[in-house]
Motif scaffolding. Structure first.
Motif, mmCIF file in Angstrom:
data_model
loop_
_atom_site.group_PDB
_atom_site.id
_atom_site.type_symbol
_atom_site.label_atom_id
_atom_site.label_comp_id
_atom_site.label_asym_id
_atom_site.label_seq_id
_atom_site.Cartn_x
_atom_site.Cartn_y
_atom_site.Cartn_z
ATOM 1 N N VAL A 42 0.851 -1.194 0.000
ATOM 2 C CA VAL A 42 0.000 0.000 0.000
ATOM 3 C C VAL A 42 0.881 1.236 0.000
ATOM 4 O O VAL A 42 1.845 1.317 0.762
ATOM 5 N N ASP A 43 0.561 2.166 -0.876
ATOM 6 C CA ASP A 43 1.199 3.482 -0.894
ATOM 7 C C ASP A 43 0.082 4.489 -0.659
ATOM 8 O O ASP A 43 -0.839 4.587 -1.467
ATOM 9 N N ALA A 44 0.142 5.207 0.461
ATOM 10 C CA ALA A 44 -1.028 5.993 0.869
ATOM 11 C C ALA A 44 -0.626 7.345 1.435
ATOM 12 O O ALA A 44 0.521 7.559 1.839
ATOM 13 N N ALA A 45 -1.608 8.248 1.454
ATOM 14 C CA ALA A 45 -1.450 9.566 2.075
ATOM 15 C C ALA A 45 -2.201 9.567 3.394
ATOM 16 O O ALA A 45 -3.400 9.255 3.441
ATOM 17 N N ASP A 100 0.688 13.004 -7.257
ATOM 18 C CA ASP A 100 0.172 11.711 -6.810
ATOM 19 C C ASP A 100 -0.297 11.818 -5.365
ATOM 20 O O ASP A 100 -1.339 11.298 -4.997
ATOM 21 N N THR A 101 0.523 12.455 -4.539
ATOM 22 C CA THR A 101 0.202 12.690 -3.130
ATOM 23 C C THR A 101 0.446 14.156 -2.841
ATOM 24 O O THR A 101 1.475 14.701 -3.245
ATOM 25 N N ARG A 102 -0.471 14.806 -2.124
ATOM 26 C CA ARG A 102 -0.349 16.226 -1.873
ATOM 27 C C ARG A 102 0.901 16.550 -1.048
ATOM 28 O O ARG A 102 1.015 16.180 0.103
ATOM 29 N N GLU A 103 1.861 17.229 -1.681
ATOM 30 C CA GLU A 103 3.065 17.679 -0.986
ATOM 31 C C GLU A 103 3.268 19.178 -1.148
ATOM 32 O O GLU A 103 3.823 19.828 -0.278
ATOM 33 N N SER A 123 -8.242 3.717 -8.269
ATOM 34 C CA SER A 123 -9.517 3.032 -8.062
ATOM 35 C C SER A 123 -9.328 1.779 -7.217
ATOM 36 O O SER A 123 -8.287 1.115 -7.271
ATOM 37 N N ALA A 124 -10.334 1.465 -6.418
ATOM 38 C CA ALA A 124 -10.283 0.255 -5.585
ATOM 39 C C ALA A 124 -10.612 -1.000 -6.381
ATOM 40 O O ALA A 124 -10.340 -2.114 -5.938
ATOM 41 N N SER A 125 -11.185 -0.850 -7.575
ATOM 42 C CA SER A 125 -11.573 -2.015 -8.380
ATOM 43 C C SER A 125 -10.348 -2.643 -9.035
ATOM 44 O O SER A 125 -9.378 -1.965 -9.374
ATOM 45 N N GLU A 126 -10.382 -3.963 -9.208
ATOM 46 C CA GLU A 126 -9.261 -4.675 -9.806
ATOM 47 C C GLU A 126 -9.080 -4.295 -11.274
ATOM 48 O O GLU A 126 -7.978 -4.342 -11.812
ATOM 49 N N SER A 127 -10.146 -3.924 -11.938
ATOM 50 C CA SER A 127 -10.067 -3.565 -13.356
ATOM 51 C C SER A 127 -9.373 -2.220 -13.575
ATOM 52 O O SER A 127 -8.922 -1.918 -14.670
ATOM 53 N N GLY A 128 -9.311 -1.422 -12.507
ATOM 54 C CA GLY A 128 -8.699 -0.099 -12.625
ATOM 55 C C GLY A 128 -9.652 0.950 -13.153
ATOM 56 O O GLY A 128 -9.259 2.101 -13.376
ATOM 57 N N LYS A 129 -10.913 0.569 -13.343
ATOM 58 C CA LYS A 129 -11.892 1.527 -13.836
ATOM 59 C C LYS A 129 -12.114 2.618 -12.795
ATOM 60 O O LYS A 129 -12.311 2.345 -11.621
ATOM 61 N N GLY A 130 -12.064 3.851 -13.241
ATOM 62 C CA GLY A 130 -12.213 4.970 -12.321
ATOM 63 C C GLY A 130 -10.896 5.590 -11.904
ATOM 64 O O GLY A 130 -10.883 6.572 -11.159
ATOM 65 N N ASN A 131 -9.778 5.018 -12.380
ATOM 66 C CA ASN A 131 -8.470 5.622 -12.089
ATOM 67 C C ASN A 131 -8.362 6.998 -12.734
ATOM 68 O O ASN A 131 -8.830 7.206 -13.864
ATOM 69 N N VAL A 132 -7.741 7.926 -12.031
ATOM 70 C CA VAL A 132 -7.442 9.244 -12.595
ATOM 71 C C VAL A 132 -5.939 9.441 -12.464
ATOM 72 O O VAL A 132 -5.430 9.612 -11.352
ATOM 73 N N ASP A 133 -5.223 9.379 -13.568
ATOM 74 C CA ASP A 133 -3.761 9.480 -13.509
ATOM 75 C C ASP A 133 -3.299 10.905 -13.817
ATOM 76 O O ASP A 133 -4.096 11.790 -14.143
ATOM 77 N N MET A 134 -1.980 11.121 -13.725
ATOM 78 C CA MET A 134 -1.420 12.452 -13.934
ATOM 79 C C MET A 134 -1.614 12.924 -15.366
ATOM 80 O O MET A 134 -1.793 14.120 -15.617
ATOM 81 N N PHE A 135 -1.571 11.995 -16.302
ATOM 82 C CA PHE A 135 -1.759 12.356 -17.704
ATOM 83 C C PHE A 135 -3.147 12.971 -17.911
ATOM 84 O O PHE A 135 -3.292 14.005 -18.565
#
Length: 632
Positions: free
Chosen positions: A324-327, A420-423, A439-451
């Protein structure tokens, strides 16, 4: 919160410790009676000290004349142990009572002599109730924790000692007989009887707060009086000192971070690392570098602890998802591994902490990371919309540097930051911070990346775009933004300017060479060892020159490791020429502008102006008038 401690203690010159504690504190517990003793004739000194400090730090006080605040003599008699045990000040105290201010109505009516509505919290610069409690403890505690005989082995040399969570927890940094530095945490001793009361009180509080209350856990603050009532119902003979200890541990475990909570209160700590069970926790200290701590987790305890950290960050940690990588809620970053699935030693974690008040240019000069001339040059570049990338290795201070020079951005310029994390922390009002979502889903649906965020930011017409770190496809979009006229700043992991160019022009980033014409500066930072101590230094400032399919760089400033100083290298600079042309200045006039800004930065350091909002106000005034005069 403004640091009023020194001025307050100047007013409290007649401190006489009393040893009247009846609880079973060990040498690590500060006795309630060991507090400042003050009489009525010190009242004016105290108010003067507070008023002077408040004026100097935040300038919020407006023509408050003849405050006439009277200190309650019996309050300070209690603090010095002159009254009965049951009448001593409790931990949770009301500063308005301490300063003799009963109600706002009385204040407005002029009973304290104040002509306008007087807000004590505003007067002292408080933002939260925790600030109020912190100042109360600072008033009633010594400036430094007292080290009792036998508490530290005689063979150890004490290097430093300071409060972490006064008056309970403090740190002592020592050098042992093998010349190794150690970081020792001391908290109140808790007896077996107190432990039973603590567990039962914790159980009752959780029933009330978690099952009977609709308030979210992070919004729950433990009530000292409630804790006291529950504790005394379990043991009618318990005294206030022991209630204080129980309250401290309840708050530490419920709202805080358990065993590591004292470390989370230390602004000098950057990293907290646990590599597995039965191994000392390690920290990275801003002054003393890597230090072992007298905190060790057992296997089962550590497994529970990493689950608690993950829960605080609203992340799921399990055998099927052991990484886990978390804020964390306070803004720190945590990297967690669970059990021995991926780490042979078992569960582990690293917490990266960030300063509550962001790094400023004045801090960078004071630490020797930069000198005033280099930052004055960068200031001129930022004002003139020159794009830059801060390059360095892990923990070299890249984000801190970007935080610092972002203060040079005009106060009302439109800024969008993407991380990625507020700094990044900025005092600017016209600033939109955005961060990615996993996203918490295994499919990755709902991810919002930097791009995706970067493409969105370009549609918002920002004047400045700040990207936390580029490492993939978003770098190409970042360079596209530069080439379309947006001023951009970002960080990049690399060892130097040549390695940075190689990373940007090869897989997986692949920025076309032709796009480098829009990038103006590489700012190179590294961790260095000086006198056996790890420090951060700007190695070089390089301007980028991209012509005819070739990328070159011109070294403008360079660090001299022998003298630990900086040298100006350039005689001619493309950036200086561009700025001169855009303003119609000669080269000498442009260099004079750097000199003017250098003197402003030196003035900030000389006059102790360190807070980001105060520094921004100076820069804003300079932008409007082209000069700034400091009051002597």
């Amino acid at each position: 919160m403004p640091d009023t401690t020194e001025k307050i203690h100047e007013a409290f010159k007649s401190r006489e410790p009393e040893k009247t504690g009846t609880g079973e504190y060990d040498s690590t517990k500060l006795q309630n009676s060991e507090k400042t003793n003050i009489s009525d004739n010190k009242s004016a000194d105290l108010i003067s000290a507070m008023k002077s400090t408040s004026d100097k730090i935040n300038g919020r006080l407006k023509s408050v004349s003849g405050a006439g605040l009277k200190l309650k003599t019996n309050i300070f008699k209690q603090a010095s142990g002159e009254t009965k045990e049951e009448d001593k000040i409790k931990k949770k105290s009301d500063l308005k009572t301490v300063f003799g201010m009963k109600t706002k109505k009385e204040t407005e009516a002029g009973k304290t002599g104040v002509k306008q509505k007087f807000d004590l919290k505003k007067f002292l610069g408080f933002k939260t109730d925790e600030d109020e409690e912190e100042l109360f403890h600072k008033i009633t505690c010594p400036l430094k924790p007292e080290i009792k005989p036998g508490q530290i082995p005689d063979s150890y040399e004490i290097l430093d000692t300071y409060w972490l969570n006064p008056p309970e927890a403090y740190a002592v940094i020592v050098k042992d007989e093998k010349n190794n530095n150690q970081y020792l945490v001391f908290e109140p001793k808790i007896t077996e009887k107190d432990l039973l009361i603590l567990e039962e009180t914790d159980s009752q509080l959780r029933s009330i707060l978690l099952y009977d209350s609709k308030v979210k856990k992070e919004n729950i603050n433990l009530d000292f009086d409630l804790v006291g009532r529950i504790a005394k119902s379990l043991d009618p003979k318990i005294n206030d000192e022991r209630v204080n200890v129980i309250y401290y541990y309840l708050r530490r475990n419920f709202n805080g971070y358990g065993k590591l909570d004292p470390l989370m209160h230390d602004e000098n700590i950057e990293d907290i690392t646990c590599n597995g069970p039965d191994i000392p926790v390690f920290i990275f200290h801003r002054k003393y570098s890597n230090l072992p701590v007298n905190i060790i987790f057992e296997t089962r305890e550590l497994n529970k602890y990493v689950l608690k950290i993950a829960q605080k960050a609203d992340k799921q940690l399990s055998l099927t998802a052991p990484l886990v990588d978390a804020a964390l809620p306070e803004g720190a970053r945590a990297q967690i591994t669970y059990t021995d699935v991926v780490s042979s030693k078992g569960s582990s974690f690293t917490i990266r902490k960030f300063k509550a008040d962001p790094m400023t240019p004045v801090d960078l000069i004071d630490y020797g990371t930069y000198d005033p001339e280099i930052l004055a040059f960068i200031w001129l570049c930022v004002e003139n919309r020159k794009s830059a990338i801060v390059v360095g290795g892990t923990a070299s201070g890249k984000t801190s540097m970007m935080n610092a020079f972002s203060l040079f951005i005009p106060h009302f310029a439109k800024i969008v930051s993407i991380e990625d994390t507020r700094e990044i922390q900025m005092p600017h009002k016209n600033w939109l911070p955005m961060k990615t979502r996993e996203s918490a889903s295994e499919s990755g649906k709902g991810n919002v990346d930097m791009f995706s965020l970067l493409k969105t930011a370009l549609r918002q017409r920002p004047e400045y775009i700040i990207v936390g770190e580029v490492r993939g496809a978003e770098a190409q979009t970042l360079f596209q933004a530069m080439n379309t006229g947006h001023t951009t700043y970002s960080t990049l992991h690399a060892g130097g300017v040549e390695q940075a160019i190689n990373r940007l022009t090869t897989n997986p980033i692949n920025v076309p060479v032709a796009m480098f014409g829009a990038l103006d500066l590489f700012i190179i930072q590294q961790l260095q060892y000086i006198g056996g101590r790890m420090v951060r230094r700007c190695i070089t400032i390089d301007e980028v020159i991209a012509e005819k399919g070739d990328i070159r760089y011109n070294v403008l400033y360079k660090w001299n490791p022998v003298e630990d100083s900086f040298r100006k290298i350039y005689t001619d600079s493309k950036i200086i020429n561009d700025i001169s042309y855009s303003h119609g200045w000669t080269k000498e006039e442009t260099l004079k502008q750097i000199e003017i800004r250098k003197k402003v930065l030196e003035g900030l350091l000389k006059h102790g102006v360190r807070r980001s909002d105060e520094i921004t106000a100076v820069f804003d005034e300079f932008t409007k008038s082209g000069k700034y005069e400091f009051e002597e």
